[in-house]
Write a protein that holds these residues in place. Sequence first.
Motif, PDB file in Angstrom:
ATOM      1  N   GLU A 157       0.844  -1.124   0.016  1.00 61.31           N
ATOM      2  CA  GLU A 157       0.168   0.079  -0.032  1.00 61.31           C
ATOM      3  C   GLU A 157       1.026   1.109  -0.145  1.00 61.31           C
ATOM      4  O   GLU A 157       0.660   2.391  -0.778  1.00 61.31           O
TER       5      GLU A 157
ATOM      6  N   ARG B 142       4.519  12.171   6.825  1.00 63.37           N
ATOM      7  CA  ARG B 142       3.460  12.614   7.635  1.00 63.37           C
ATOM      8  C   ARG B 142       2.173  12.377   6.790  1.00 63.37           C
ATOM      9  O   ARG B 142       1.307  11.873   7.367  1.00 63.37           O
ATOM     10  N   ARG B 143       2.142  12.787   5.696  1.00 56.67           N
ATOM     11  CA  ARG B 143       1.013  12.608   4.555  1.00 56.67           C
ATOM     12  C   ARG B 143       0.772  11.189   4.426  1.00 56.67           C
ATOM     13  O   ARG B 143      -0.386  10.886   4.313  1.00 56.67           O
TER      14      ARG B 143
ATOM     15  N   ASP C 190     -13.174   8.452   9.209  1.00 52.99           N
ATOM     16  CA  ASP C 190     -12.088   8.091   8.421  1.00 52.99           C
ATOM     17  C   ASP C 190     -11.868   8.833   7.401  1.00 52.99           C
ATOM     18  O   ASP C 190     -10.713   9.420   6.892  1.00 52.99           O
ATOM     19  N   PHE C 191     -12.918   9.640   7.096  1.00 52.08           N
ATOM     20  CA  PHE C 191     -12.932  10.767   6.028  1.00 52.08           C
ATOM     21  C   PHE C 191     -14.090  11.532   6.195  1.00 52.08           C
ATOM     22  O   PHE C 191     -15.345  11.110   6.979  1.00 52.08           O
ATOM     23  N   ALA C 192     -14.479  12.654   5.602  1.00 47.82           N
ATOM     24  CA  ALA C 192     -15.635  13.465   5.521  1.00 47.82           C
ATOM     25  C   ALA C 192     -16.449  13.085   4.223  1.00 47.82           C
ATOM     26  O   ALA C 192     -15.986  13.177   3.387  1.00 47.82           O
TER      27      ALA C 192
ATOM     28  N   GLN D 174      -0.998   9.704   7.266  1.00 42.12           N
ATOM     29  CA  GLN D 174      -2.446   9.978   7.077  1.00 42.12           C
ATOM     30  C   GLN D 174      -3.420   9.255   6.121  1.00 42.12           C
ATOM     31  O   GLN D 174      -4.358   8.681   6.279  1.00 42.12           O
ATOM     32  N   ARG D 175      -2.614   9.085   4.844  1.00 42.52           N
ATOM     33  CA  ARG D 175      -3.510   8.795   3.836  1.00 42.52           C
ATOM     34  C   ARG D 175      -3.642   7.100   4.212  1.00 42.52           C
ATOM     35  O   ARG D 175      -4.819   6.524   3.942  1.00 42.52           O
ATOM     36  N   LEU D 176      -2.812   6.500   4.443  1.00 44.72           N
ATOM     37  CA  LEU D 176      -2.893   4.957   4.907  1.00 44.72           C
ATOM     38  C   LEU D 176      -3.230   4.614   6.201  1.00 44.72           C
ATOM     39  O   LEU D 176      -3.508   3.648   6.564  1.00 44.72           O
ATOM     40  N   GLN D 177      -3.595   5.799   7.287  1.00 44.00           N
ATOM     41  CA  GLN D 177      -4.070   5.648   8.577  1.00 44.00           C
ATOM     42  C   GLN D 177      -3.073   4.565   9.295  1.00 44.00           C
ATOM     43  O   GLN D 177      -3.475   3.653   9.904  1.00 44.00           O
ATOM     44  N   VAL D 178      -1.794   4.838   9.190  1.00 44.54           N
ATOM     45  CA  VAL D 178      -0.849   4.097   9.773  1.00 44.54           C
ATOM     46  C   VAL D 178      -0.199   5.019  10.959  1.00 44.54           C
ATOM     47  O   VAL D 178       0.114   5.901  10.803  1.00 44.54           O
TER      48      VAL D 178
ATOM     49  N   THR E  33       5.614  13.203   1.942  1.00 41.27           N
ATOM     50  CA  THR E  33       5.956  13.320   3.394  1.00 41.27           C
ATOM     51  C   THR E  33       5.663  12.036   3.736  1.00 41.27           C
ATOM     52  O   THR E  33       4.486  11.584   3.625  1.00 41.27           O
TER      53      THR E  33
END
Lengths: 170, 170
Positions: free
Chosen positions: A63, A79-80, A167-169, A83-87, A77
């Motif tokens: 992933e 950080r991003r 998890d998201f809006a 966030q995207r992978l929720q890890v 980054t």
Amino acid sequence: MNSPATPGRDPIAEARRQWVAHGWDDAAPGMAAVTSIMRAQQLLLTQIDGLLRPFGLTFARFELLRLLSFATEQRMTMRRAGQRLQVHPTSLTSLAARLAEDGHVERVANPKDGRSVVLVLTGSGERLVEEATAVLNAEVFETIGLSAEDVAALVEVLSRFRAGRGDFAL
Amino acid sequence: MNSPATPGRDPIAEARRQWVAHGWDDAAPGMAAVTSIMRAQQLLLTQIDGLLRPFGLTFARFELLRLLSFATEQRMTMRRAGQRLQVHPTSLTSLAARLAEDGHVERVANPKDGRSVVLVLTGSGERLVEEATAVLNAEVFETIGLSAEDVAALVEVLSRFRAGRGDFAL
């Protein structure tokens, strides 16, 4: 030694009967839903990790490579990406370290911010993720074993579930 | 450094768009379904393991105690427990060892077959699993955050998915 009638029965339907028998009627459908998600994930993860093992990948490492391959300039980054992978940052650090060891990503200082780290997909990482994607597409995603209607319903219901948990809006 | 528009977007919808953009149309719905299951599981496991931590339990340990509590005489062979929970024998051995250490199960030789091991729920295990069940019922299962129709559809679709992968016979 086991009852001959039991193999083949759905253990979740069985648990649900037990829940109702104990008077937990209000919780029984949710228990069945949660346990169904858990078991489906277990079946998928076993299959996917088996398919990815020859590539030296796990689903989590796949992933991350896939995310980088889609990103602008194939970099992002830490950080991003987290966030995207929720890890969790700790898990992401170890995922990235393993991929860097194998030469599939490089970790470079962020030119816009010396303190943060940018992950960059290497040529080897790109080739690997393309091959691994072809296998997962053929062996898992195109052959999921559900009708198009079932797949659509599943994605839709789980998207409401995920949105409800932040998890998201929507 | 990140685009201000990205936080809050659904990463699975995003991945799906990428899949289609790469010409993997046939695989896109399956990819979305698989990734949805993975993320839903991750959200649930984080919440559940957090709720069970004060009890010294994980979801896997909880499931084993729950299974024993429903069984006749609150006991079951390791072999059958592993089948019911779909847990690899090695993992089950370590689950049972940890629960035995904490005094929640006992491992005894099978009177019908000296070589196999029977797991027996102890009084402490029974009290613990009742308390943990009350918490999971209230905090997770009764408050799953989906309509009754969505829960029913989810369980039904995932039951077809699981049956298709040999999890049980329909």
